[in-house]
Write an enzyme that holds these catalytic residues in place. Sequence first.
Site, PDB file in Angstrom:
ATOM      1  N   LYS A 107       0.867  -1.193   0.000  1.00 20.48           N
ATOM      2  CA  LYS A 107       0.000   0.000   0.000  1.00 20.48           C
ATOM      3  C   LYS A 107       0.897   1.234   0.000  1.00 20.48           C
ATOM      4  CE  LYS A 107      -3.963   0.504   2.310  1.00 20.48           C
ATOM      5  NZ  LYS A 107      -5.081   0.571   1.364  1.00 20.48           N
TER       6      LYS A 107
HETATM    7  N1  PMP Z   1      -7.464  -2.706  -2.995  1.00 19.83           N
HETATM    8  C1  PMP Z   1      -7.033  -1.467  -2.728  1.00 19.83           C
HETATM    9  C2  PMP Z   1      -6.329  -0.707  -3.806  1.00 19.83           C
HETATM   10  C3  PMP Z   1      -7.236  -0.890  -1.472  1.00 19.83           C
HETATM   11  O1  PMP Z   1      -6.802   0.352  -1.207  1.00 19.83           O
HETATM   12  C4  PMP Z   1      -7.907  -1.640  -0.483  1.00 19.83           C
HETATM   13  C5  PMP Z   1      -8.132  -1.029   0.889  1.00 19.83           C
HETATM   14  N2  PMP Z   1      -7.052  -1.295   1.734  1.00 19.83           N
HETATM   15  C6  PMP Z   1      -8.339  -2.933  -0.793  1.00 19.83           C
HETATM   16  C7  PMP Z   1      -8.104  -3.441  -2.067  1.00 19.83           C
HETATM   17  C8  PMP Z   1      -9.028  -3.801   0.232  1.00 19.83           C
HETATM   18  O2  PMP Z   1      -8.102  -4.174   1.220  1.00 19.83           O
HETATM   19  P1  PMP Z   1      -8.554  -4.453   2.721  1.00 19.83           P
HETATM   20  O3  PMP Z   1      -9.703  -5.376   2.651  1.00 19.83           O
HETATM   21  O4  PMP Z   1      -7.357  -5.064   3.346  1.00 19.83           O
HETATM   22  O5  PMP Z   1      -8.921  -3.138   3.309  1.00 19.83           O
END
Ligand code: PMP
Length: 337
Positions: free
Chosen positions: A184
Amino acid sequence: MTAPAQSTAAQSTAATGAADPGAASPAIAALAYHDGEFVPLADARVPVTTQALQYGTGVFEGIRAYAGPDGELRIFRAHDHYLRFLRSCRTLRIDVDRSAEELCELTAELLRRLGTGSDMYIRPLGYKRALMPGTPPGVQLQRVSDALSVNAFRMGSYTKSSGIRCAISSWRRPQAAVLPVRAKITGGYVNNALAVDEAQAGGYDDAILLNSRGHVAEASTSNVFAVVKGQLVTPPATADLLEGITRETVVTLAADLFDTRTSFEDLDRDDLLNADEVFLTGTGAEIVPVNEIAGRSIGSGVPGPLTRSLVSAYQDVVRGQNPSYHHWLQAVGSTTA
Ligand code: PMP
């Protein structure tokens, strides 16, 4: 969604997790962890020369804490979020000098000091700060100091439980050879912001991005699931997506509670258009039904039965109502404020 929506700017910016990357903007908390101490939020500042500001060399997480019916605040899958955070840090050579366990405890302490009994959104940020003395200016990851900040603010559910409309973005999700898509990374979210901007300008709630091979990757800040012949299908990690913690939660709950298997398969745009149900998953978005994609109704154009069952099961789990999943919850404990 059973959680009461609270008044935050996140609600007005997007109907789904599209608000997630910019979630710092609706901050209402008065305190942050910054540079090794808890400080008033207004004092948690960075200089304009900050490397991460100039080059996007930061990493972040979005974590939720939920107030249960007993009034206890619990952080959902904090340890898993911090393991991913540390992997993202490693990718950018950011050393926050703390273990996942220590980061969980630091976050609980921040929430205790904030003294809130409401649903919270937590935003840890690890970033490249300043060139070490004697280091010539330039785009680089080594010989640059590292920093850690964590802030948190009140945030209830903000997605439309009645379902949303998605565009297929003209922006493609970068491939892993261009950007480490499993991390991220703050700078990478320019792609997501452009996709959301385009979707909203076209009157849609959110964008679904295809990858460089033309298969479905994910939505702007959430993963995509389709229900096909009673089974769940979601793109595999090799589709250049972020492997969501909510995605993994949904796979587990579908198997455990609804005897429904998930296959990890490449999905094309018409697989989504022909699916019986489509929904998105993300920490911010939670589970959000998709009623329409690119002007076509999905299924009967309203949230389908499996989506609704998963939404309700997920809310039970995050609010501590299902004892089988208490291991995913970290109690914050009583306030020291
Ligand atoms: N894809 C992206 C690009 C995101 O920013 C997120 C949010 N974190 C997700 C998928 C979903 O991830 P998570 O379920 O871990 O929040």
